[in-house]
Design a protein around this motif. Structure first.
Motif, PDB file in Angstrom:
ATOM      1  N   UNK A   1      36.358  20.287 -43.491  1.00  0.00           N
ATOM      2  CA  UNK A   1      36.457  20.672 -42.230  1.00  0.00           C
ATOM      3  C   UNK A   1      35.173  20.590 -41.432  1.00  0.00           C
ATOM      4  N   UNK A   2      35.312  20.765 -40.234  1.00  0.00           N
ATOM      5  CA  UNK A   2      34.080  20.770 -39.212  1.00  0.00           C
ATOM      6  C   UNK A   2      34.368  22.087 -38.116  1.00  0.00           C
ATOM      7  N   UNK A   3      33.579  22.930 -37.993  1.00  0.00           N
ATOM      8  CA  UNK A   3      33.666  23.805 -36.688  1.00  0.00           C
ATOM      9  C   UNK A   3      32.555  23.498 -35.951  1.00  0.00           C
ATOM     10  N   UNK A   4      32.692  23.248 -34.848  1.00  0.00           N
ATOM     11  CA  UNK A   4      31.634  22.886 -33.746  1.00  0.00           C
ATOM     12  C   UNK A   4      31.464  23.829 -32.497  1.00  0.00           C
ATOM     13  N   UNK A   5      30.522  24.645 -32.287  1.00  0.00           N
ATOM     14  CA  UNK A   5      30.163  25.336 -31.222  1.00  0.00           C
ATOM     15  C   UNK A   5      29.026  24.963 -30.544  1.00  0.00           C
ATOM     16  N   UNK A   6      28.743  25.420 -29.292  1.00  0.00           N
ATOM     17  CA  UNK A   6      27.859  25.077 -28.130  1.00  0.00           C
ATOM     18  C   UNK A   6      26.528  24.469 -28.835  1.00  0.00           C
TER      19      UNK A   6
ATOM     20  N   UNK B   1      34.604  26.481 -50.293  1.00  0.00           N
ATOM     21  CA  UNK B   1      35.644  27.389 -50.315  1.00  0.00           C
ATOM     22  C   UNK B   1      37.033  26.837 -51.348  1.00  0.00           C
ATOM     23  N   UNK B   2      36.964  27.164 -52.327  1.00  0.00           N
ATOM     24  CA  UNK B   2      38.106  26.350 -53.451  1.00  0.00           C
ATOM     25  C   UNK B   2      37.499  25.025 -53.133  1.00  0.00           C
ATOM     26  N   UNK B   3      38.708  24.183 -52.959  1.00  0.00           N
ATOM     27  CA  UNK B   3      38.340  22.640 -53.201  1.00  0.00           C
ATOM     28  C   UNK B   3      37.901  22.091 -51.492  1.00  0.00           C
ATOM     29  N   UNK B   4      37.780  22.928 -50.823  1.00  0.00           N
ATOM     30  CA  UNK B   4      37.408  22.582 -49.543  1.00  0.00           C
ATOM     31  C   UNK B   4      35.975  22.829 -49.014  1.00  0.00           C
ATOM     32  N   UNK B   5      35.661  22.170 -48.151  1.00  0.00           N
ATOM     33  CA  UNK B   5      34.202  22.249 -47.410  1.00  0.00           C
ATOM     34  C   UNK B   5      34.234  22.547 -46.023  1.00  0.00           C
ATOM     35  N   UNK B   6      33.612  23.431 -45.500  1.00  0.00           N
ATOM     36  CA  UNK B   6      33.644  23.555 -44.176  1.00  0.00           C
ATOM     37  C   UNK B   6      32.192  23.558 -43.671  1.00  0.00           C
ATOM     38  N   UNK B   7      31.805  22.528 -42.808  1.00  0.00           N
ATOM     39  CA  UNK B   7      30.474  22.489 -42.152  1.00  0.00           C
ATOM     40  C   UNK B   7      30.566  22.857 -40.823  1.00  0.00           C
ATOM     41  N   UNK B   8      29.272  23.645 -40.230  1.00  0.00           N
ATOM     42  CA  UNK B   8      29.125  23.788 -38.906  1.00  0.00           C
ATOM     43  C   UNK B   8      28.282  23.012 -38.056  1.00  0.00           C
ATOM     44  N   UNK B   9      28.296  22.567 -36.906  1.00  0.00           N
ATOM     45  CA  UNK B   9      27.410  22.089 -36.157  1.00  0.00           C
ATOM     46  C   UNK B   9      27.365  22.283 -34.822  1.00  0.00           C
ATOM     47  N   UNK B  10      26.313  22.177 -33.998  1.00  0.00           N
ATOM     48  CA  UNK B  10      26.182  22.450 -32.705  1.00  0.00           C
ATOM     49  C   UNK B  10      26.733  21.086 -31.834  1.00  0.00           C
ATOM     50  N   UNK B  11      27.228  21.192 -30.623  1.00  0.00           N
ATOM     51  CA  UNK B  11      27.860  20.188 -29.674  1.00  0.00           C
ATOM     52  C   UNK B  11      26.577  19.358 -29.380  1.00  0.00           C
ATOM     53  N   UNK B  12      25.464  20.004 -29.388  1.00  0.00           N
ATOM     54  CA  UNK B  12      24.291  19.108 -28.966  1.00  0.00           C
ATOM     55  C   UNK B  12      23.576  18.308 -29.968  1.00  0.00           C
ATOM     56  N   UNK B  13      24.277  18.315 -31.094  1.00  0.00           N
ATOM     57  CA  UNK B  13      23.618  17.355 -32.188  1.00  0.00           C
ATOM     58  C   UNK B  13      24.591  16.056 -32.370  1.00  0.00           C
TER      59      UNK B  13
ATOM     60  N   UNK C   1      34.418  25.218 -26.059  1.00  0.00           N
ATOM     61  CA  UNK C   1      34.339  23.641 -25.550  1.00  0.00           C
ATOM     62  C   UNK C   1      33.676  23.627 -24.139  1.00  0.00           C
ATOM     63  N   UNK C   2      33.925  24.710 -23.325  1.00  0.00           N
ATOM     64  CA  UNK C   2      33.510  24.716 -21.807  1.00  0.00           C
ATOM     65  C   UNK C   2      32.021  24.917 -21.835  1.00  0.00           C
ATOM     66  N   UNK C   3      31.534  25.321 -22.975  1.00  0.00           N
ATOM     67  CA  UNK C   3      29.932  25.421 -23.126  1.00  0.00           C
ATOM     68  C   UNK C   3      29.425  24.080 -23.513  1.00  0.00           C
ATOM     69  N   UNK C   4      29.974  23.376 -24.134  1.00  0.00           N
ATOM     70  CA  UNK C   4      29.296  22.169 -24.395  1.00  0.00           C
ATOM     71  C   UNK C   4      28.836  21.450 -23.509  1.00  0.00           C
ATOM     72  N   UNK C   5      27.589  20.602 -23.916  1.00  0.00           N
ATOM     73  CA  UNK C   5      26.746  19.792 -22.822  1.00  0.00           C
ATOM     74  C   UNK C   5      27.649  18.629 -22.454  1.00  0.00           C
ATOM     75  N   UNK C   6      27.176  17.712 -21.178  1.00  0.00           N
ATOM     76  CA  UNK C   6      27.819  17.180 -20.625  1.00  0.00           C
ATOM     77  C   UNK C   6      27.385  15.738 -21.621  1.00  0.00           C
TER      78      UNK C   6
ATOM     79  N   UNK D   1      30.614  15.360 -26.632  1.00  0.00           N
ATOM     80  CA  UNK D   1      30.306  15.902 -27.782  1.00  0.00           C
ATOM     81  C   UNK D   1      32.016  16.114 -28.476  1.00  0.00           C
ATOM     82  N   UNK D   2      32.919  16.173 -27.600  1.00  0.00           N
ATOM     83  CA  UNK D   2      34.338  16.402 -28.143  1.00  0.00           C
ATOM     84  C   UNK D   2      34.764  15.027 -28.375  1.00  0.00           C
ATOM     85  N   UNK D   3      34.452  13.981 -27.692  1.00  0.00           N
ATOM     86  CA  UNK D   3      34.958  12.665 -28.219  1.00  0.00           C
ATOM     87  C   UNK D   3      34.467  12.334 -29.638  1.00  0.00           C
TER      88      UNK D   3
END
Length: 195
Positions: free
Chosen positions: A95-100, A142-154, A171-176, A184-186
């Motif tokens: 899993x991946x969670x993306x924040x600004x 967590x269990x057999x899963x992995x969650x990674x976190x990253x910023x939309x600017x990377x 998502x509205x705060x992600x850079x153009x 970043x969304x794409x």
């Protein structure tokens, strides 16, 4: 020992899917510690019934994209937290969670994500014994899963390994788009293609 391990793995792999909905699992297994929310205590959607459908959609394999456009302070992020934790326990995946920004991620993980997991009996048994190595502020097993976190600017972090579950928050705060790079969304969506 290997026969017992193989038998346990086969039983787990061949077990029928749970008939319990994601929202039922969340209400039975998650705890929101104070001061995260005024609704601290055992997780409940009684006051926000509109959270039930998006939560249950985490288990619906027919849904590949879901957009939540909710007002501020309406339990959107809490719903995402609950759904992701249920998904990771019930459906082992990457899993991946993306924040600004990555700083947003680190603060969120420390202030909201980890406290919820550590307060929830239904999750604590699935947390790794070696938390310093496998339960950091940018990656959790967590269990057999992995969650990674990253910023939309990377762009580099958004274009690496494949993932099954993608969450993009604020998502509205992600850079153009930048010169020579997709948005970043794409970039993040491209990582889900193999699933």
């Amino acid at each position: 020992d290997w026969k017992d391990e193989l038998t346990r793995y086969a039983a787990e792999f061949l077990a029928p899917p749970s008939l319990q909905t994601v929202s039922e699992w969340c209400e039975g297994n998650l705890v929101l510690p104070p001061p995260q929310t005024v609704a601290h205590g055992p997780y409940s959607i009684a006051a926000c019934e509109y959270c039930r459908e998006p939560l249950n959609d985490f288990a619906d394999q027919r849904i590949s994209v879901e957009v939540l456009c909710w007002g501020s302070q309406s339990f959107k992020t809490t719903t995402l937290m609950a759904g992701v934790s249920a998904f990771m326990i019930r459906e082992p995946a990457t899993c991946l969670w993306v924040m600004p920004t990555i700083d947003n991620c680190r603060a969120f993980v420390v202030e909201r994500w980890k406290p919820m997991l550590n307060a929830s009996p239904g999750v604590m048994a699935s947390l790794p014994a070696d938390k310093k190595k496998y339960f950091t502020n940018t990656s959790q097993f967590i269990g057999k899963s992995q969650l990674s976190w990253t910023g939309s600017n990377s762009a580099a972090n958004l274009a690496s390994r494949p993932i099954r579950l993608l969450v993009m928050d604020e998502v509205d705060k992600f850079p153009d788009e930048t010169k020579g790079e997709a948005s970043a969304v794409n970039l993040a969506i491209q990582r889900t293609k193999s699933f």
